[in-house]
Write an enzyme that holds these catalytic residues in place. Structure first.
Site, PDB file in Angstrom:
ATOM      1  N   GLY A  83       0.842  -1.186   0.000  1.00 28.62           N
ATOM      2  CA  GLY A  83       0.000   0.000   0.000  1.00 28.62           C
ATOM      3  C   GLY A  83       0.877   1.236   0.000  1.00 28.62           C
ATOM      4  O   GLY A  83       2.017   1.191   0.448  1.00 28.62           O
ATOM      5  N   GLY A  84       0.383   2.331  -0.544  1.00 23.85           N
ATOM      6  CA  GLY A  84       1.112   3.601  -0.526  1.00 23.85           C
ATOM      7  C   GLY A  84       2.587   3.450  -0.826  1.00 23.85           C
ATOM      8  O   GLY A  84       2.989   3.112  -1.936  1.00 23.85           O
ATOM      9  N   ASP A  85       3.401   3.669   0.205  1.00 24.13           N
ATOM     10  CA  ASP A  85       4.856   3.589   0.060  1.00 24.13           C
ATOM     11  C   ASP A  85       5.422   2.370   0.781  1.00 24.13           C
ATOM     12  O   ASP A  85       6.580   2.356   1.191  1.00 24.13           O
ATOM     13  CB  ASP A  85       5.512   4.869   0.582  1.00 24.13           C
ATOM     14  CG  ASP A  85       5.253   5.103   2.063  1.00 24.13           C
ATOM     15  OD1 ASP A  85       4.430   4.359   2.646  1.00 24.13           O
ATOM     16  OD2 ASP A  85       5.855   6.018   2.636  1.00 24.13           O
ATOM     17  N   GLU A  86       4.624   1.331   0.937  1.00 21.49           N
ATOM     18  CA  GLU A  86       5.046   0.130   1.658  1.00 21.49           C
ATOM     19  C   GLU A  86       5.109  -1.076   0.729  1.00 21.49           C
ATOM     20  O   GLU A  86       4.242  -1.268  -0.116  1.00 21.49           O
ATOM     21  CB  GLU A  86       4.072  -0.179   2.796  1.00 21.49           C
ATOM     22  CG  GLU A  86       3.984   0.900   3.837  1.00 21.49           C
ATOM     23  CD  GLU A  86       2.886   0.626   4.844  1.00 21.49           C
ATOM     24  OE1 GLU A  86       3.028   1.099   5.971  1.00 21.49           O
ATOM     25  OE2 GLU A  86       1.893  -0.060   4.491  1.00 21.49           O
TER      26      GLU A  86
END
Length: 195
Positions: free
Chosen positions: A176-179
């Site tokens: 997710g996002g920056d993960e």
């Protein structure tokens, strides 16, 4: 089989299929005589963006095919094209449901399903595995100062670099996002994971 290849060679090239409004046509007796046929009709199996092949009907007697035969062959070709297009769309949708549009990596859902399978396998084989989380620090700063396009490029670059460091049996997914999350099955020790 060799005769079949030569027979296919007498069909018009794909580029010529568009010359006729319906795309189909009749094969000449001279084209078919060497194969033991006296008449034949063909129709391309064409989808929205792709051509998949040609369906043909051949007969040993001349003038065996009429207008209704051509329309039937056209209908069969259209049905085949529709079925192939539907199958392609189903495969594409299934892929997109399990892969991140930006990075092409598996999604969290696909990762979790794979993790459960690998955990079961590790239990049976009594092997170890590792799950690693990667969070990009200050990623919001990149998006805020350089824009989302730059942020997207960073995410694609990180994904590519991480994939390049893993073994073929390992998996990385965008969590997710920056993960990102990585699954490393069959590891010998924590030292192996650190390297």
């Amino acid at each position: 089989r060799r005769g079949q290849r030569r027979l296919h060679a007498c069909l018009p090239a794909r580029e010529a299929w568009g010359d006729r409004q319906d795309g189909g046509g009749r094969l000449t007796q001279s084209e078919l005589a060497s194969f033991g046929f006296a008449s034949g009709i063909y129709y391309p199996i064409r989808g929205y963006k792709h051509s998949y092949g040609v369906i043909t009907a051949l007969a040993v007697r001349s003038a065996a095919f009429t207008g209704p035969d051509e329309r039937l062959l056209q209908s069969v070709a259209l049905l085949l094209a529709g079925a192939i297009e539907q199958q392609r769309l189903n495969h594409e949708l299934a892929y997109r449901a399990e892969h991140d549009d930006l990075t092409g990596l598996p999604t969290r859902t696909m990762f979790e399903r794979h993790l459960h399978a690998v955990l079961e396998q590790a239990k049976r084989r009594e092997t170890m595995l590792a799950v690693l989380f990667l969070d990009l620090d200050r990623f919001k700063l990149i998006n805020d100062s350089l824009g989302h396009q730059a942020g997207d490029e960073v995410l694609r670059s990180v994904a590519k670099r991480v994939v390049g460091t893993l073994r073929p049996q390992d998996m990385v997914a965008r969590h997710g996002g920056d993960e990102f999350v990585m699954l490393l099955p069959e590891v010998e020790s924590g030292t192996e994971v650190a390297h």
